[in-house]
Design a protein around this motif. Structure first.
Motif, PDB file in Angstrom:
ATOM      1  N   UNK A 147      90.493  76.615  38.859  1.00  0.00           N
ATOM      2  CA  UNK A 147      90.751  75.204  38.598  1.00  0.00           C
ATOM      3  C   UNK A 147      89.437  74.441  38.467  1.00  0.00           C
ATOM      4  N   UNK A 148      89.504  73.319  37.764  1.00  0.00           N
ATOM      5  CA  UNK A 148      88.307  72.503  37.600  1.00  0.00           C
ATOM      6  C   UNK A 148      87.916  71.909  38.948  1.00  0.00           C
ATOM      7  N   UNK A 149      86.653  71.565  39.074  1.00  0.00           N
ATOM      8  CA  UNK A 149      86.145  71.036  40.335  1.00  0.00           C
ATOM      9  C   UNK A 149      86.694  69.642  40.606  1.00  0.00           C
ATOM     10  N   UNK A 150      86.699  69.254  41.868  1.00  0.00           N
ATOM     11  CA  UNK A 150      87.208  67.940  42.261  1.00  0.00           C
ATOM     12  C   UNK A 150      86.330  66.805  41.738  1.00  0.00           C
ATOM     13  N   UNK A 183      91.840  66.878  36.440  1.00  0.00           N
ATOM     14  CA  UNK A 183      91.759  66.727  34.987  1.00  0.00           C
ATOM     15  C   UNK A 183      92.754  67.699  34.378  1.00  0.00           C
ATOM     16  N   UNK A 184      93.660  67.192  33.564  1.00  0.00           N
ATOM     17  CA  UNK A 184      94.642  68.029  32.876  1.00  0.00           C
ATOM     18  C   UNK A 184      94.277  68.071  31.399  1.00  0.00           C
ATOM     19  N   UNK A 239      97.384  55.109  36.511  1.00  0.00           N
ATOM     20  CA  UNK A 239      98.012  54.272  35.484  1.00  0.00           C
ATOM     21  C   UNK A 239      97.175  54.230  34.216  1.00  0.00           C
ATOM     22  N   UNK A 240      95.851  54.315  34.364  1.00  0.00           N
ATOM     23  CA  UNK A 240      94.969  54.329  33.192  1.00  0.00           C
ATOM     24  C   UNK A 240      94.910  55.699  32.534  1.00  0.00           C
ATOM     25  N   UNK A 241      95.590  56.698  33.135  1.00  0.00           N
ATOM     26  CA  UNK A 241      95.680  58.058  32.579  1.00  0.00           C
ATOM     27  C   UNK A 241      94.302  58.693  32.439  1.00  0.00           C
ATOM     28  N   UNK A 242      93.437  58.434  33.433  1.00  0.00           N
ATOM     29  CA  UNK A 242      92.089  58.994  33.383  1.00  0.00           C
ATOM     30  C   UNK A 242      92.059  60.494  33.661  1.00  0.00           C
ATOM     31  N   UNK A 243      93.171  61.044  34.104  1.00  0.00           N
ATOM     32  CA  UNK A 243      93.250  62.482  34.375  1.00  0.00           C
ATOM     33  C   UNK A 243      93.456  63.291  33.094  1.00  0.00           C
TER      34      UNK A 243
END
Length: 491
Positions: free
Chosen positions: A137-140, A267-268, A295-299
């Motif tokens: 998985x990507x890092x935190x 991050x997806x 809410x800003x969909x920054x993921x």
């Protein structure tokens, strides 16, 4: 039943063996007849269920002893789906995954008498998860690093000189692979007969190494998981918003704390066709001033799918070089090859596959003609007398004279002084565009992501020339990300 009794009487041991095999997994306390409940019936029940068998049909086959009951089939499918979703969530939490979704069209057949006898059509959305088990998985910290890099990159967008520099920097790799394919067309022809060629193992005839090829083998296979089909059509921004929420729910993001962690740390990677990515990018813009990162969909990290980009390139070449039956374009070749259905671009059906086969055939014929023109021989078999390094030199000469953009520029400069030979200039451009498509297709097939990245600025020019504004924007977004907005872990 008469056959069963006859087998029990004449071959008791065989029947006992078959009964034991058929009774695998049966609760002996209930004293059920193994001939009426076995693994084969269970497999048939699941098979016919997924082939669209109706409940009445399932009841009939169950009465005949071929399948299990409809209730057993329904419960089994539910258990299998629940277990599959648990496996998806586990792998999504542990490994690097990519999400993709697109429209799905389902026809519902009517088997009972109704006032409305027309077929019922359902529009929904299907989603798939691709998991790389060899990648963690990507890092935190990636979420925060991605936001910072995006903010910096937006202040310094790629300009025209920077794009031209990228074209010059990647031209050598693209040219080498075009020359390599020109050589492949010769040595893989029946006339040349590579297997009996004396220098078939010489270095110039070996496949060209990739720029950066993804690792392959059993340890690097990507696993594909299908999510539950959603009844929300992917049409408007609101529909895409609902689809994203449904997919996150299926992946296990349900509580407020989980959604908070998603917005702050995860991050997806999300991939789709141009319309899907454009809709989700629009949601990004609409929500840019919302109160929190979720809410800003920054993921979300959006990327256009390469299959759709390749299809767009094929359609662009088709539009640019179709011509007429009496001309020297693609339509003339389609008529000679008797390839029907390629005159008009179509999205559904096998159009793209048929077009790709035709492009490969046309490119092969044109390059073989170039071999004959450059070497002045009557048959490709005569080139077996040349050494391997001579063949590579001739392949470079063919590229320089009949494929290279420089050849087109030189021809245009020459035509300023004499009458313009539009047919010859068009032939050179068509050769280059055909090889551009083939090099991209081969790079995708072998996973040469380095060459795919090198092709991006060249594809940008192709889409600009073809007036395809949508994919011009997608390629620009990808170039901007690679060179300005993406951290190394995202790249």
């Amino acid at each position: 039943m008469d056959t069963q009794r006859r087998v029990e009487r004449t071959a008791p041991r065989l029947w006992a063996l078959l009964a034991r095999l058929a009774g695998d997994g049966i609760d002996e306390k209930h004293d059920r007849d193994p001939s009426m409940c076995n693994s084969l019936q269970q497999l048939f029940a699941l098979y016919f269920k997924f082939k669209g068998l109706t409940e009445k049909g399932c009841q009939l086959l169950n009465y005949m002893g071929i399948t299990m009951s409809p209730m057993w089939t329904k419960n089994a499918v539910t258990k299998l789906s629940d277990e599959a979703m648990r496996a998806v969530r586990k792998e999504f939490d542990e490994h690097l995954s990519v999400v993709a979704h697109d429209n799905v069209y389902i026809s519902f057949r009517v088997f009972s008498q109704k006032l409305d006898k027309d077929l019922q059509n359902g529009h929904g959305t299907a989603a798939t998860i691709y998991t790389k088990r060899d990648a963690p998985r990507v890092s935190q910290e990636l979420n925060h690093a991605l936001q910072e890099q995006r903010a910096k990159g937006m202040t310094s967008p790629l300009d025209e000189p920077a794009i031209l520099d990228l074209i010059d920097a990647s031209r050598s790799q693209v040219d080498e692979h075009m020359v390599d394919y020109i050589l492949r067309i010769l040595i893989h022809s029946e006339e040349f007969d590579l297997q009996t060629y004396s220098q078939r193992d010489a270095p110039p005839l070996q496949p060209l190494p990739g720029v950066k090829i993804l690792p392959s083998g059993p340890d690097h296979i990507a696993v594909q998981h299908m999510l539950g089909t959603m009844d929300t059509p992917e049409q408007s921004y609101d529909d895409n918003d609902k689809v994203i929420a449904d997919i996150l729910r299926q992946l296990g993001y349900k509580t407020g704390e989980q959604l908070k962690d998603l917005g702050l740390h995860d991050v997806i990677f999300w991939v789709g066709d141009q319309l899907t990515v454009d809709r989700m990018r629009g949601l990004w813009k609409f929500r840019c001033q919302d109160y929190n990162s979720f809410a800003r969909m920054e993921y979300l990290h959006l990327s256009n799918g390469w299959l759709h980009l390749q299809m767009a390139l094929g359609k662009s070449i088709h539009k640019r070089h179709l011509g007429t039956e009496s001309g020297m374009g693609l339509k003339h070749a389609f008529c000679l090859l008797e390839r029907r259905g390629l005159d008009t671009v179509a999205t559904p059906g096998p159009f793209h596959e048929n077009l790709e086969r035709a492009l490969y055939t046309i490119a092969t014929a044109r390059i073989r003609a170039c071999w004959l023109a450059v070497t002045r021989v009557q048959n490709l078999q005569d080139l077996r007398q040349k050494m391997a390094d001579e063949l590579l030199t001739l392949a470079n000469e063919i590229y320089d004279k009949y494929v290279s953009p420089m050849a087109v520029d030189e021809e245009a400069a020459f035509q300023l002084e004499v009458a313009r030979d539009w047919v010859y200039a068009h032939a050179l451009t068509l050769n280059h565009d055909l090889l551009l498509y083939i090099v991209l297709d081969r790079a995708i097939k072998i996973g040469d992501v380095g060459l795919m990245e090198c092709l991006l600025p060249h594809l940008l020019l192709r889409f600009i020339a073809g007036r395809n504004s949508k994919y011009t924007i997608e390629v620009l977004e990808m170039l901007q990300g690679f060179h300005k907005e993406w951290p190394n872990e995202v790249k």
